[in-house]
Design a protein around this motif. Structure first.
Motif, short mmCIF file in Angstrom:
data_model
loop_
_atom_site.label_atom_id
_atom_site.label_comp_id
_atom_site.label_asym_id
_atom_site.label_seq_id
_atom_site.Cartn_x
_atom_site.Cartn_y
_atom_site.Cartn_z
N GLN A 1 0.86 -1.18 0.00
CA GLN A 1 0.00 0.00 0.00
C GLN A 1 0.89 1.23 0.00
O GLN A 1 2.02 1.19 0.48
N LEU A 2 0.37 2.31 -0.53
CA LEU A 2 1.10 3.57 -0.53
C LEU A 2 0.47 4.53 0.46
O LEU A 2 -0.73 4.48 0.71
N THR A 3 1.30 5.38 1.02
CA THR A 3 0.75 6.44 1.87
C THR A 3 0.15 7.50 0.97
O THR A 3 0.42 7.55 -0.24
N GLN A 4 -0.66 8.36 1.52
CA GLN A 4 -1.26 9.43 0.74
C GLN A 4 -0.18 10.35 0.17
O GLN A 4 -0.26 10.79 -0.97
N ALA A 5 0.86 10.59 0.95
CA ALA A 5 1.96 11.44 0.48
C ALA A 5 2.66 10.81 -0.72
O ALA A 5 3.02 11.50 -1.68
N GLU A 6 2.84 9.48 -0.70
CA GLU A 6 3.47 8.80 -1.83
C GLU A 6 2.59 8.87 -3.08
O GLU A 6 3.08 9.10 -4.19
N MET A 7 1.27 8.68 -2.88
CA MET A 7 0.36 8.78 -4.02
C MET A 7 0.36 10.19 -4.59
O MET A 7 0.38 10.38 -5.81
N ASP A 8 0.34 11.18 -3.71
CA ASP A 8 0.37 12.58 -4.15
C ASP A 8 1.66 12.89 -4.90
O ASP A 8 1.67 13.75 -5.79
N ASP A 9 2.72 12.19 -4.56
CA ASP A 9 4.02 12.41 -5.19
C ASP A 9 4.19 11.62 -6.50
O ASP A 9 5.21 11.72 -7.15
N GLY A 10 3.17 10.83 -6.86
CA GLY A 10 3.21 10.12 -8.13
C GLY A 10 3.70 8.69 -8.09
O GLY A 10 3.89 8.06 -9.13
N GLN B 1 9.12 6.17 -13.28
CA GLN B 1 10.23 6.88 -12.66
C GLN B 1 10.36 6.57 -11.20
O GLN B 1 11.45 6.62 -10.64
N LYS B 2 9.27 6.27 -10.54
CA LYS B 2 9.31 6.07 -9.09
C LYS B 2 8.81 4.70 -8.74
O LYS B 2 7.64 4.42 -8.75
N LEU B 3 9.73 3.81 -8.42
CA LEU B 3 9.38 2.44 -8.03
C LEU B 3 9.53 2.28 -6.55
O LEU B 3 10.37 2.82 -5.93
#
Length: 111
Positions: A45-54, A109-111
């Motif tokens: 799962q991704l945090t909201q900050a990670e999702m917001d960052d793409g 770009q972001k894995l």
């Protein structure tokens, strides 16, 4: 001469004490680090900050529906299993390494 030596010794000692004392900026930074909170996501799962960052997940922990085998139209039906949120390769027992190549129709770009 003795007074001059004592004055120089006092000056050098004062310089040493001032140079070695923690600076206010360093104290503030240390307090910020101590008081910082970090949002940590559960596995797959991704945090909201990670999702917001793409950031995007390559594997959802549940299925291989978005994956395919090399030179195949779909994911191989044998040799792989999704277990406990992870993707496992079922070994051949011959000790050969498994190579995983990630290909995407879009630039990642972001894995």
């Amino acid at each position: 001469m003795k007074k001059l030596f004592i004055l120089i010794l006092i000056a050098v000692t004062a310089q040493f004490i001032i140079a070695c004392s923690p600076k206010t900026e360093q104290k503030k930074e240390a307090e910020q680090i101590e008081n910082a909170t970090v949002e940590v996501a559960a596995p797959n799962q991704l945090t909201q900050a990670e999702m917001d960052d793409g950031w995007v997940l390559l594997f959802d922990g549940n299925s291989t529906s978005e994956w395919r085998g090399y030179n195949l139209e779909s994911f191989p039906e044998k040799g792989w299993v999704v277990e406990d949120g992870t993707l496992h390769v079922m070994g051949s027992g011959k000790g050969k390494p498994v190579v995983v190549v990630i290909l995407s129709p879009k630039e990642i770009q972001k894995l």
